[in-house]
Design a protein around this motif. Structure first.
Motif, PDB file in Angstrom:
ATOM      1  N   LYS A 173      36.480 -15.932 -82.291  1.00 29.16           N
ATOM      2  CA  LYS A 173      36.328 -17.195 -81.563  1.00 29.16           C
ATOM      3  C   LYS A 173      36.887 -17.028 -80.159  1.00 29.16           C
ATOM      4  CE  LYS A 173      40.808 -19.134 -82.988  1.00 29.16           C
ATOM      5  NZ  LYS A 173      41.339 -17.863 -83.476  1.00 29.16           N
ATOM      6  N   ILE A 174      36.548 -17.967 -79.278  1.00 25.88           N
ATOM      7  CA  ILE A 174      37.111 -17.951 -77.932  1.00 25.88           C
ATOM      8  C   ILE A 174      38.610 -18.218 -78.026  1.00 25.88           C
ATOM      9  CG2 ILE A 174      37.141 -19.117 -75.695  1.00 25.88           C
ATOM     10  CD1 ILE A 174      34.193 -19.695 -76.043  1.00 25.88           C
ATOM     11  N   GLY A 175      39.385 -17.423 -77.308  1.00 29.98           N
ATOM     12  CA  GLY A 175      40.833 -17.574 -77.346  1.00 29.98           C
ATOM     13  C   GLY A 175      41.488 -16.397 -78.029  1.00 29.98           C
ATOM     14  N   LEU A 176      42.745 -16.589 -78.399  1.00 32.96           N
ATOM     15  CA  LEU A 176      43.528 -15.526 -79.014  1.00 32.96           C
ATOM     16  C   LEU A 176      43.198 -15.406 -80.496  1.00 32.96           C
ATOM     17  CD1 LEU A 176      45.594 -13.620 -77.691  1.00 32.96           C
ATOM     18  CD2 LEU A 176      47.409 -15.059 -78.644  1.00 32.96           C
ATOM     19  N   ASN A 177      42.827 -14.210 -80.912  1.00 29.81           N
ATOM     20  CA  ASN A 177      42.464 -13.934 -82.300  1.00 29.81           C
ATOM     21  C   ASN A 177      43.431 -12.923 -82.910  1.00 29.81           C
ATOM     22  OD1 ASN A 177      39.223 -14.791 -82.802  1.00 29.81           O
ATOM     23  ND2 ASN A 177      39.820 -14.506 -80.679  1.00 29.81           N
ATOM     24  N   ASP A 178      43.694 -13.074 -84.215  1.00 33.01           N
ATOM     25  CA  ASP A 178      44.411 -12.021 -84.931  1.00 33.01           C
ATOM     26  C   ASP A 178      43.543 -10.760 -84.943  1.00 33.01           C
ATOM     27  OD1 ASP A 178      46.634 -13.574 -85.550  1.00 33.01           O
ATOM     28  OD2 ASP A 178      45.742 -14.313 -87.414  1.00 33.01           O
ATOM     29  N   LEU A 179      44.146  -9.638 -84.621  1.00 32.76           N
ATOM     30  CA  LEU A 179      43.441  -8.362 -84.607  1.00 32.76           C
ATOM     31  C   LEU A 179      44.063  -7.451 -85.664  1.00 32.76           C
ATOM     32  CD1 LEU A 179      41.482  -6.254 -83.384  1.00 32.76           C
ATOM     33  CD2 LEU A 179      43.298  -5.695 -81.730  1.00 32.76           C
ATOM     34  N   VAL A 180      43.246  -7.014 -86.626  1.00 34.18           N
ATOM     35  CA  VAL A 180      43.703  -6.087 -87.668  1.00 34.18           C
ATOM     36  C   VAL A 180      42.692  -4.958 -87.772  1.00 34.18           C
ATOM     37  CG1 VAL A 180      44.305  -5.769 -90.095  1.00 34.18           C
ATOM     38  CG2 VAL A 180      44.836  -7.931 -88.956  1.00 34.18           C
ATOM     39  N   VAL A 181      43.178  -3.730 -87.680  1.00 38.54           N
ATOM     40  CA  VAL A 181      42.309  -2.570 -87.880  1.00 38.54           C
ATOM     41  C   VAL A 181      42.907  -1.697 -88.980  1.00 38.54           C
ATOM     42  CG1 VAL A 181      41.353  -2.541 -85.551  1.00 38.54           C
ATOM     43  CG2 VAL A 181      43.448  -1.250 -86.051  1.00 38.54           C
ATOM     44  N   LEU A 182      42.030  -0.988 -89.669  1.00 39.92           N
ATOM     45  CA  LEU A 182      42.417  -0.076 -90.743  1.00 39.92           C
ATOM     46  C   LEU A 182      42.150   1.350 -90.265  1.00 39.92           C
ATOM     47  CD1 LEU A 182      43.260   0.171 -93.797  1.00 39.92           C
ATOM     48  CD2 LEU A 182      40.805   0.182 -94.313  1.00 39.92           C
ATOM     49  N   VAL A 183      43.138   2.235 -90.404  1.00 41.03           N
ATOM     50  CA  VAL A 183      42.990   3.625 -89.972  1.00 41.03           C
ATOM     51  C   VAL A 183      43.151   4.549 -91.176  1.00 41.03           C
ATOM     52  CG1 VAL A 183      43.760   5.437 -88.406  1.00 41.03           C
ATOM     53  CG2 VAL A 183      43.933   3.037 -87.699  1.00 41.03           C
ATOM     54  N   ASN A 184      42.183   5.433 -91.357  1.00 43.27           N
ATOM     55  CA  ASN A 184      42.206   6.421 -92.444  1.00 43.27           C
ATOM     56  C   ASN A 184      41.893   7.795 -91.877  1.00 43.27           C
ATOM     57  OD1 ASN A 184      41.088   3.689 -93.562  1.00 43.27           O
ATOM     58  ND2 ASN A 184      41.974   4.711 -95.334  1.00 43.27           N
ATOM     59  N   ARG A 185      42.272   8.825 -92.602  1.00 49.57           N
ATOM     60  CA  ARG A 185      41.902  10.172 -92.207  1.00 49.57           C
ATOM     61  C   ARG A 185      41.064  10.811 -93.313  1.00 49.57           C
ATOM     62  NH1 ARG A 185      45.118  14.118 -94.723  1.00 49.57           N
ATOM     63  NH2 ARG A 185      46.950  13.266 -95.787  1.00 49.57           N
ATOM     64  N   ARG A 186      40.203  11.736 -92.928  1.00 56.91           N
ATOM     65  CA  ARG A 186      39.358  12.406 -93.912  1.00 56.91           C
ATOM     66  C   ARG A 186      40.087  13.641 -94.426  1.00 56.91           C
ATOM     67  NH1 ARG A 186      33.762  13.989 -91.700  1.00 56.91           N
ATOM     68  NH2 ARG A 186      34.876  15.845 -90.962  1.00 56.91           N
ATOM     69  N   GLU A 187      40.641  13.509 -95.619  1.00 55.09           N
ATOM     70  CA  GLU A 187      41.320  14.633 -96.261  1.00 55.09           C
ATOM     71  C   GLU A 187      40.298  15.587 -96.876  1.00 55.09           C
ATOM     72  OE1 GLU A 187      45.308  14.565 -98.760  1.00 55.09           O
ATOM     73  OE2 GLU A 187      43.603  13.871 -99.971  1.00 55.09           O
ATOM     74  N   SER A 188      39.238  14.980 -97.444  1.00 55.29           N
ATOM     75  CA  SER A 188      38.099  15.716 -97.986  1.00 55.29           C
ATOM     76  C   SER A 188      36.926  14.750 -97.988  1.00 55.29           C
ATOM     77  CB  SER A 188      38.384  16.219 -99.407  1.00 55.29           C
ATOM     78  OG  SER A 188      38.414  15.140-100.323  1.00 55.29           O
ATOM     79  N   MET A 189      35.770  15.200 -98.425  1.00 52.27           N
ATOM     80  CA  MET A 189      34.602  14.320 -98.450  1.00 52.27           C
ATOM     81  C   MET A 189      34.754  13.180 -99.454  1.00 52.27           C
ATOM     82  SD  MET A 189      32.766  15.423 -96.061  1.00 52.27           S
ATOM     83  CE  MET A 189      31.192  14.597 -96.269  1.00 52.27           C
ATOM     84  N   MET A 190      35.733  13.308-100.357  1.00 57.13           N
ATOM     85  CA  MET A 190      35.936  12.270-101.371  1.00 57.13           C
ATOM     86  C   MET A 190      37.294  11.583-101.242  1.00 57.13           C
ATOM     87  SD  MET A 190      33.052  12.304-102.895  1.00 57.13           S
ATOM     88  CE  MET A 190      33.391  11.214-104.277  1.00 57.13           C
ATOM     89  N   SER A 191      38.070  11.930-100.217  1.00 57.93           N
ATOM     90  CA  SER A 191      39.415  11.360-100.085  1.00 57.93           C
ATOM     91  C   SER A 191      39.674  10.942 -98.645  1.00 57.93           C
ATOM     92  CB  SER A 191      40.459  12.387-100.523  1.00 57.93           C
ATOM     93  OG  SER A 191      41.758  11.884-100.363  1.00 57.93           O
ATOM     94  N   PHE A 192      40.019   9.652 -98.462  1.00 64.06           N
ATOM     95  CA  PHE A 192      40.267   9.090 -97.135  1.00 64.06           C
ATOM     96  C   PHE A 192      41.571   8.287 -97.164  1.00 64.06           C
ATOM     97  CE2 PHE A 192      35.815  10.007 -97.344  1.00 64.06           C
ATOM     98  CZ  PHE A 192      35.416  10.312 -96.053  1.00 64.06           C
ATOM     99  N   PRO A 193      42.712   8.970 -97.222  1.00 67.74           N
ATOM    100  CA  PRO A 193      43.988   8.249 -97.304  1.00 67.74           C
ATOM    101  C   PRO A 193      44.298   7.459 -96.034  1.00 67.74           C
ATOM    102  CG  PRO A 193      44.359  10.594 -96.981  1.00 67.74           C
ATOM    103  CD  PRO A 193      42.894  10.430 -97.230  1.00 67.74           C
ATOM    104  N   ALA A 194      45.078   6.385 -96.210  1.00 66.41           N
ATOM    105  CA  ALA A 194      45.509   5.564 -95.083  1.00 66.41           C
ATOM    106  C   ALA A 194      46.472   6.347 -94.208  1.00 66.41           C
ATOM    107  CB  ALA A 194      46.171   4.291 -95.597  1.00 66.41           C
ATOM    108  N   VAL A 195      46.497   6.006 -92.924  1.00 64.65           N
ATOM    109  CA  VAL A 195      47.343   6.695 -91.954  1.00 64.65           C
ATOM    110  C   VAL A 195      48.413   5.737 -91.449  1.00 64.65           C
ATOM    111  CG1 VAL A 195      47.435   7.943 -89.776  1.00 64.65           C
ATOM    112  CG2 VAL A 195      45.434   8.174 -91.256  1.00 64.65           C
ATOM    113  N   GLN A 196      49.657   6.179 -91.527  1.00 61.12           N
ATOM    114  CA  GLN A 196      50.780   5.385 -91.055  1.00 61.12           C
ATOM    115  C   GLN A 196      51.357   5.990 -89.782  1.00 61.12           C
ATOM    116  OE1 GLN A 196      53.664   5.147 -94.203  1.00 61.12           O
ATOM    117  NE2 GLN A 196      52.177   4.461 -95.735  1.00 61.12           N
ATOM    118  N   GLY A 197      52.129   5.182 -89.073  1.00 63.21           N
ATOM    119  CA  GLY A 197      52.958   5.700 -87.986  1.00 63.21           C
ATOM    120  C   GLY A 197      52.259   6.034 -86.694  1.00 63.21           C
ATOM    121  N   LEU A 198      51.030   5.571 -86.496  1.00 61.31           N
ATOM    122  CA  LEU A 198      50.356   5.810 -85.223  1.00 61.31           C
ATOM    123  C   LEU A 198      50.738   4.727 -84.213  1.00 61.31           C
ATOM    124  CD1 LEU A 198      46.728   6.696 -86.417  1.00 61.31           C
ATOM    125  CD2 LEU A 198      48.607   8.277 -85.885  1.00 61.31           C
TER     126      LEU A 198
END
Length: 262
Positions: A173-198
């Motif tokens: 919406k117009i104005g200040l919005n909550d911004l949330v993004v999810l960050v993962n890394r590709r450990e393998s083609m079947m594993s995408f663990p979450a990334v902390q500490g960036l």
């Protein structure tokens, strides 16, 4: 007369108890859309629900419901989700926020990032593992709307492939919005663990108008792979979120972009 009153009292108690049992067996799914349903080998009824009518190349809020064969509930079985894209010559998964049981709704809320649409390239399934039993659901994933990009993958300066995905605002919406993004890394083609500490730095831009916006707050790590901040949209239209991604003092990427249109 007393016998009749006694019979009515017993009937009332029976009906009340039956209604309460029925209520306990009903899954409140208001505003949720049924995606697929199936049964485990032992007869448990497993259903996959979505917060939106269509599943997109984006972050998708999903819910799992689990009932016994008689529609009752017993305990809190362990539930995990595994999305798989079968491309014929290869298969791959995608980032997942695994289900956590919500006793107030009797549902398991989860989040799944689908990285590409269903179609000529391949087909998606989501496997729900309930305790040690599995149910696999075929799902149809649609492309995100034109001129939008809610998830993207980039290779950092450390040689690791990362995925960054917009979780909120889901209804900008117009104005200040909550911004949330999810960050993962590709450990393998079947594993995408979450990334902390960036460290993430966000710069909004309106490409069609050639300006940005003030008063934004850089997303900071909260939990899992989530980073939360604020983004200010000064008008409706096309917006691009530019992210600079750092790991300590090392710059992993100078400009990772997600696109919104509202």
């Amino acid at each position: 007369m007393k016998n009749i009153q006694y019979l009515f009292a017993c009937l009332f108690v029976f009906l009340f108890a039956s209604c309460k049992d029925d209520e306990n067996n009903v899954i409140p799914t208001v505003d949720h859309f049924l995606v697929a349903e199936g049964k485990t080998a032992s007869g448990k009824k497993v259903k996959l629900w979505s917060a939106e009518k269509d599943l997109l190349v984006a972050y998708n809020k999903l819910y799992v419901s689990v009932q016994n064969a008689d529609s009752s509930y017993t305990g809190d079985p362990a539930v995990t989700l595994t999305p798989v894209m079968d491309m014929g010559t290869m298969k791959h998964s995608s980032p997942v926020e695994q289900p956590v049981y919500d006793a107030s709704t009797k549902l398991y809320p989860a989040g799944v990032v689908f990285s590409m649409p269903s179609g000529d390239m391949g087909s998606w399934t989501v496997t729900a593992k309930v305790d040690q039993e599995e149910v696999t659901f075929p799902v149809n994933i649609k492309s995100s709307p034109a001129n939008t990009k809610y998830t993207t993958t980039f290779v950092g300066s450390d040689g690791t492939a990362y995925t960054i995905t917009l979780v909120d605002p889901s209804g900008p919406k117009i104005g200040l919005n909550d911004l949330v993004v999810l960050v993962n890394r590709r450990e393998s083609m079947m594993s995408f663990p979450a990334v902390q500490g960036l460290t993430l730095e966000v710069t909004p831009e309106m490409p069609s108008m050639g300006h940005g916006s003030p008063n934004n707050v850089n997303p900071a790590f909260t939990s899992g792979g989530r980073y939360a901040g604020k983004v200010n949209f000064t008008m409706t239209g096309d917006w691009r979120l530019h992210f600079k991604v750092l790991k300590g003092s090392t710059v992993l990427a100078q400009d990772v972009a997600l696109d919104l249109l509202f």
